[in-house]
Design a protein around this motif. Structure first.
Motif, PDB file in Angstrom:
ATOM      1  N   SER A   4      -6.381  -7.972   9.342  1.00  0.00           N
ATOM      2  CA  SER A   4      -7.378  -7.375   8.601  1.00  0.00           C
ATOM      3  C   SER A   4      -7.499  -8.455   7.378  1.00  0.00           C
ATOM      4  O   SER A   4      -8.655  -8.456   6.712  1.00  0.00           O
ATOM      5  CB  SER A   4      -7.031  -6.045   8.077  1.00  0.00           C
ATOM      6  N   ASN A  47     -15.542  -0.854   3.537  1.00  0.00           N
ATOM      7  CA  ASN A  47     -14.199  -0.866   4.454  1.00  0.00           C
ATOM      8  C   ASN A  47     -14.583  -0.271   5.790  1.00  0.00           C
ATOM      9  O   ASN A  47     -13.740   0.548   6.619  1.00  0.00           O
ATOM     10  CB  ASN A  47     -13.529   0.226   3.605  1.00  0.00           C
ATOM     11  N   PRO A  63     -10.385  -0.995  10.023  1.00  0.00           N
ATOM     12  CA  PRO A  63      -9.534  -1.783   9.305  1.00  0.00           C
ATOM     13  C   PRO A  63      -7.953  -1.318   9.403  1.00  0.00           C
ATOM     14  O   PRO A  63      -6.971  -2.002   9.365  1.00  0.00           O
ATOM     15  CB  PRO A  63     -10.077  -1.638   7.788  1.00  0.00           C
TER      16      PRO A  63
END
Length: 74
Positions: A4, A47, A63
């Motif tokens: 990530s 996100n 994520p």
């Protein structure tokens, strides 16, 4: 470092997978195996999912899953 945290077009190798056996198995089936070269293709806003280049194709991960995959920068 985790998947990530990878920057766009930065290349890395996968060095660890999640501790959860079921999740690791699914990732391996999708091509996210140890020592695989990977790069970030796209990061969705707010996100959202992350798209990665590996084995000549694009694969997306959430994520929270990408945070569980350890990498080593090339």
């Amino acid at each position: 470092m985790t998947l990530s945290q990878l920057q766009r077009s930065q290349k890395a190798y996968i060095c660890t997978l999640p501790d959860n056996f079921d999740l690791s198995s699914k990732l391996i089936e999708q091509g996210f195996a140890l020592k695989t070269e990977i790069s970030l293709a796209h990061k969705a806003p707010f996100n959202g999912p992350l798209a990665f280049n590996l084995h000549g194709t694009k694969m997306c991960l959430a994520p929270n899953v990408a945070q569980q995959i350890g990498i080593e920068i090339v």
